[in-house]
Design a protein around this motif. Structure first.
Motif, PDB file in Angstrom:
ATOM      1  N   MET A 140      -1.748   0.758 -11.803  1.00  0.00           N
ATOM      2  CA  MET A 140      -0.303   0.650 -11.646  1.00  0.00           C
ATOM      3  C   MET A 140       0.128   0.934 -10.209  1.00  0.00           C
ATOM      4  SD  MET A 140       1.465  -0.376 -14.187  1.00  0.00           S
ATOM      5  CE  MET A 140       1.264  -0.699 -15.935  1.00  0.00           C
ATOM      6  N   THR A 141      -0.555   1.866  -9.549  1.00  0.00           N
ATOM      7  CA  THR A 141      -0.231   2.166  -8.154  1.00  0.00           C
ATOM      8  C   THR A 141      -0.550   0.980  -7.258  1.00  0.00           C
ATOM      9  OG1 THR A 141      -0.698   4.516  -8.546  1.00  0.00           O
ATOM     10  CG2 THR A 141      -0.660   3.766  -6.263  1.00  0.00           C
ATOM     11  N   LEU A 142      -1.699   0.342  -7.475  1.00  0.00           N
ATOM     12  CA  LEU A 142      -2.054  -0.849  -6.692  1.00  0.00           C
ATOM     13  C   LEU A 142      -1.045  -1.971  -6.899  1.00  0.00           C
ATOM     14  CD1 LEU A 142      -5.942  -0.979  -7.212  1.00  0.00           C
ATOM     15  CD2 LEU A 142      -4.718  -0.463  -5.085  1.00  0.00           C
ATOM     16  N   LEU A 143      -0.581  -2.158  -8.124  1.00  0.00           N
ATOM     17  CA  LEU A 143       0.414  -3.189  -8.389  1.00  0.00           C
ATOM     18  C   LEU A 143       1.731  -2.862  -7.695  1.00  0.00           C
ATOM     19  CD1 LEU A 143       1.308  -5.749  -9.905  1.00  0.00           C
ATOM     20  CD2 LEU A 143       1.898  -4.285 -11.845  1.00  0.00           C
ATOM     21  N   CYS A 144       2.127  -1.602  -7.713  1.00  0.00           N
ATOM     22  CA  CYS A 144       3.369  -1.189  -7.063  1.00  0.00           C
ATOM     23  C   CYS A 144       3.343  -1.465  -5.564  1.00  0.00           C
ATOM     24  CB  CYS A 144       3.602   0.297  -7.328  1.00  0.00           C
ATOM     25  SG  CYS A 144       5.146   0.947  -6.678  1.00  0.00           S
ATOM     26  N   LEU A 145       2.156  -1.341  -4.944  1.00  0.00           N
ATOM     27  CA  LEU A 145       2.020  -1.516  -3.491  1.00  0.00           C
ATOM     28  C   LEU A 145       1.586  -2.918  -3.097  1.00  0.00           C
ATOM     29  CD1 LEU A 145       0.186   1.862  -2.708  1.00  0.00           C
ATOM     30  CD2 LEU A 145       2.635   1.376  -2.506  1.00  0.00           C
ATOM     31  N   ALA A 146       1.418  -3.814  -4.043  1.00  0.00           N
ATOM     32  CA  ALA A 146       0.852  -5.140  -3.780  1.00  0.00           C
ATOM     33  C   ALA A 146       1.730  -5.933  -2.810  1.00  0.00           C
ATOM     34  CB  ALA A 146       0.677  -5.911  -5.082  1.00  0.00           C
ATOM     35  N   GLN A 147       1.059  -6.614  -1.870  1.00  0.00           N
ATOM     36  CA  GLN A 147       1.744  -7.488  -0.920  1.00  0.00           C
ATOM     37  C   GLN A 147       1.383  -8.959  -1.117  1.00  0.00           C
ATOM     38  OE1 GLN A 147       4.051  -6.352   1.184  1.00  0.00           O
ATOM     39  NE2 GLN A 147       3.719  -4.249   0.460  1.00  0.00           N
ATOM     40  N   GLY A 148       0.481  -9.231  -2.038  1.00  0.00           N
ATOM     41  CA  GLY A 148       0.052 -10.603  -2.285  1.00  0.00           C
ATOM     42  C   GLY A 148      -0.759 -10.680  -3.557  1.00  0.00           C
ATOM     43  N   LEU A 149      -1.384 -11.835  -3.769  1.00  0.00           N
ATOM     44  CA  LEU A 149      -2.112 -12.078  -5.015  1.00  0.00           C
ATOM     45  C   LEU A 149      -3.266 -11.108  -5.209  1.00  0.00           C
ATOM     46  CD1 LEU A 149      -2.586 -13.817  -7.524  1.00  0.00           C
ATOM     47  CD2 LEU A 149      -3.943 -15.367  -6.096  1.00  0.00           C
ATOM     48  N   LEU A 150      -3.998 -10.764  -4.134  1.00  0.00           N
ATOM     49  CA  LEU A 150      -5.151  -9.880  -4.265  1.00  0.00           C
ATOM     50  C   LEU A 150      -4.759  -8.527  -4.849  1.00  0.00           C
ATOM     51  CD1 LEU A 150      -8.148  -9.336  -3.791  1.00  0.00           C
ATOM     52  CD2 LEU A 150      -7.577  -8.586  -1.456  1.00  0.00           C
ATOM     53  N   GLY A 151      -3.674  -7.950  -4.349  1.00  0.00           N
ATOM     54  CA  GLY A 151      -3.230  -6.661  -4.858  1.00  0.00           C
ATOM     55  C   GLY A 151      -2.826  -6.721  -6.321  1.00  0.00           C
ATOM     56  N   VAL A 152      -2.197  -7.830  -6.726  1.00  0.00           N
ATOM     57  CA  VAL A 152      -1.787  -7.985  -8.125  1.00  0.00           C
ATOM     58  C   VAL A 152      -3.015  -8.109  -9.017  1.00  0.00           C
ATOM     59  CG1 VAL A 152      -0.528  -9.456  -9.750  1.00  0.00           C
ATOM     60  CG2 VAL A 152       0.411  -9.027  -7.477  1.00  0.00           C
ATOM     61  N   ILE A 153      -4.012  -8.883  -8.570  1.00  0.00           N
ATOM     62  CA  ILE A 153      -5.220  -9.066  -9.379  1.00  0.00           C
ATOM     63  C   ILE A 153      -5.994  -7.759  -9.499  1.00  0.00           C
ATOM     64  CG2 ILE A 153      -7.502 -10.155  -9.413  1.00  0.00           C
ATOM     65  CD1 ILE A 153      -6.206 -12.701  -8.428  1.00  0.00           C
ATOM     66  N   LEU A 154      -6.145  -7.019  -8.386  1.00  0.00           N
ATOM     67  CA  LEU A 154      -6.892  -5.764  -8.438  1.00  0.00           C
ATOM     68  C   LEU A 154      -6.169  -4.716  -9.284  1.00  0.00           C
ATOM     69  CD1 LEU A 154      -8.134  -5.400  -4.734  1.00  0.00           C
ATOM     70  CD2 LEU A 154      -9.476  -6.024  -6.748  1.00  0.00           C
ATOM     71  N   GLY A 155      -4.836  -4.653  -9.167  1.00  0.00           N
ATOM     72  CA  GLY A 155      -4.091  -3.639  -9.893  1.00  0.00           C
ATOM     73  C   GLY A 155      -3.844  -4.010 -11.346  1.00  0.00           C
ATOM     74  N   ALA A 156      -3.026  -5.069 -11.550  1.00  0.00           N
ATOM     75  CA  ALA A 156      -2.670  -5.480 -12.911  1.00  0.00           C
ATOM     76  C   ALA A 156      -3.841  -6.118 -13.633  1.00  0.00           C
ATOM     77  CB  ALA A 156      -1.497  -6.462 -12.870  1.00  0.00           C
ATOM     78  N   GLY A 157      -4.820  -6.628 -12.873  1.00  0.00           N
ATOM     79  CA  GLY A 157      -5.950  -7.309 -13.488  1.00  0.00           C
ATOM     80  C   GLY A 157      -7.151  -6.419 -13.733  1.00  0.00           C
ATOM     81  N   VAL A 158      -7.906  -6.142 -12.681  1.00  0.00           N
ATOM     82  CA  VAL A 158      -9.196  -5.467 -12.829  1.00  0.00           C
ATOM     83  C   VAL A 158      -9.036  -4.015 -13.293  1.00  0.00           C
ATOM     84  CG1 VAL A 158     -11.302  -4.759 -11.632  1.00  0.00           C
ATOM     85  CG2 VAL A 158     -10.247  -6.968 -11.097  1.00  0.00           C
ATOM     86  N   ALA A 159      -8.212  -3.230 -12.580  1.00  0.00           N
ATOM     87  CA  ALA A 159      -8.132  -1.799 -12.862  1.00  0.00           C
ATOM     88  C   ALA A 159      -7.523  -1.525 -14.250  1.00  0.00           C
ATOM     89  CB  ALA A 159      -7.318  -1.089 -11.780  1.00  0.00           C
TER      90      ALA A 159
END
Length: 408
Positions: free
Chosen positions: A91-110
């Motif tokens: 959730m923290t990675l998604l909150c700080l996401a600046q592009g697709l990679l951050g969304v995939i790592l946060g909302a996706g993988v983690a």
């Protein structure tokens, strides 16, 4: 009162499992409320956002059998605490996401990896152990119902924060809510101190042998295949219903209200199917759920959406939502025992998550290609009817595991 007295020794475990499931399921089911604002702000498409949700479901599904097997080796508490930390990180990675990679790592993988440790397969396996077989289906329905309350609270909170302060503040609110998973997982982890009842049908000594043993049992194999459709229908709705309502020019708050309505009626459906699973054929009830869901989808998407029929549709789908969980988990426990229950539930859930992948990503691809969700809904209704009828056809077959003689 008698039920409460019977459950009192294992009540901390059951409350911990229910709270863990409620928060973890509620937050991930409500991510769709951020999709319109998030995609516009960081410059990604609807299909790219749904790719992250699809990755989440794949990670969750493929890791679930391994998490279930790992729980047998290291215990549930270490597994669930690790999942809680991963959830907060995602959730923290998604909150700080600046592009697709951050969304995939946060909302996706983690978050996907976290759900393998804190989701329904693990929570239901934990809740099965401290109760008697006579109460197990009812208790699983209660825990599943508690898992529905998370969406009832998370979706409106996320929508209100997002509208008032922006989607990042909304996701930040979800980070704070995710902290609740830590103490809930700790209390649920008390289950490690309880003995594991022996299976009445016997069990294998290692995970691969037990998996092969279960997959040779036709009703289990069919249930696993039909679970694919369950995941496809549900994740399509949680991911794309906000976008569909936005496309139809409806009030953005309606999507949060609909998701909250799903969560509220999910409580009633989970309690009902938990109760019914202790009295009637669990696989027959599963098939009925898939058929009724498909009729509900066909009715709603063939009609003109209004606030009234949207909320009625959400109530119907909510009643038929997580009621599958006590039925699937209860069937596995009574057929194959409790030791490998989380792993076998994970195998079935892998199929569910492959369907979730198709529901999230496929719906986004269809929308980007055709500008509407019509074709995606048609496919969802057709395969739902086929899966439901197939499940019901196998429900009346012999439910004993392979090699077990039929009683005289």
């Amino acid at each position: 009162m008698n039920l409460l007295i019977a459950l009192r020794p294992g009540l901390p475990i059951l409350i911990g499992a229910a709270l863990m499931l409620s928060v973890s399921m509620g937050l991930r089911q409500s991510l769709g409320v951020f999709m319109p604002a998030l995609t516009q702000d960081i410059g990604i498409s609807v299909s790219q956002f749904t790719l992250a949700i699809a990755v989440q479901n794949l990670a969750w599904g493929f890791l679930q059998p391994f998490a279930g097997a790992l729980a047998v080796r290291i215990g549930y508490r270490p597994l669930m605490m690790t999942g809680a930390v991963l959830y907060i990180l995602g959730m923290t990675l998604l909150c700080l996401a600046q592009g697709l990679l951050g969304v995939i790592l946060g909302a996706g993988v983690a978050i996907g990896a976290a759900m393998a440790c804190n989701g329904s397969a693990i929570a239901m396996a934990v809740a099965s152990r401290p109760v008697s077989p006579a109460l197990r289906s009812t208790v699983l329905g209660i825990v599943s119902a508690a898992g529905s309350l998370g969406a009832l609270m998370a979706a409106p909170i996320g929508q209100l924060l997002s509208q008032a302060h922006g989607w990042r503040v909304g996701v930040g609110g979800f980070v704070v809510m995710a902290l609740i998973i830590l103490p809930a997982a700790w209390y649920a982890g008390r289950v490690d101190a309880l003995p594991v009842p022996l299976s009445p049908h016997g069990e294998k000594d290692n995970a691969p042998d037990m998996a092969r043993f279960a997959l040779k049992h036709p009703p289990f194999a069919v249930m696993t295949l039909a679970y694919f459709v369950c995941g496809m229908q549900l994740v399509f709705l949680t991911t794309h219903l906000p976008s569909y309502l936005d496309l139809c020019g409806m009030d953005p708050m309606l999507s949060a209200q609909a998701l909250g309505m799903i969560g509220g009626f999910n409580v009633l459906g989970s309690l009902f199917f938990g109760w019914a699973g202790g009295r009637y054929n669990k696989l027959l009830l599963l098939g009925g759920i898939y058929v009724l869901r498909s009729f509900g989808l066909a009715w709603y998407f063939l009609s003109v959406p209004t606030p009234e029929n949207t909320l009625v549709f959400a109530a119907i789908m909510g009643f038929l939502w997580l009621g599958v969980a006590p039925l699937v988990t209860g069937y596995i426990g009574e057929t194959f025992g409790l030791r490998w229950q989380a792993m076998l539930g994970g195998i079935a859930f892998m199929s569910h998550q492959l369907g979730s992948f198709m529901g999230a990503l496929g719906g986004g691809l269809v929308f980007d290609a055709m500008g509407s969700y019509n074709r995606a809904v048609q496919v969802g209704v057709l395969v739902g009817l086929l899966a439901g009828m197939l499940q019901m056809a196998f429900a009346l077959r012999d439910e004993l595991p392979p090699g077990q003689p039929r009683p005289a």
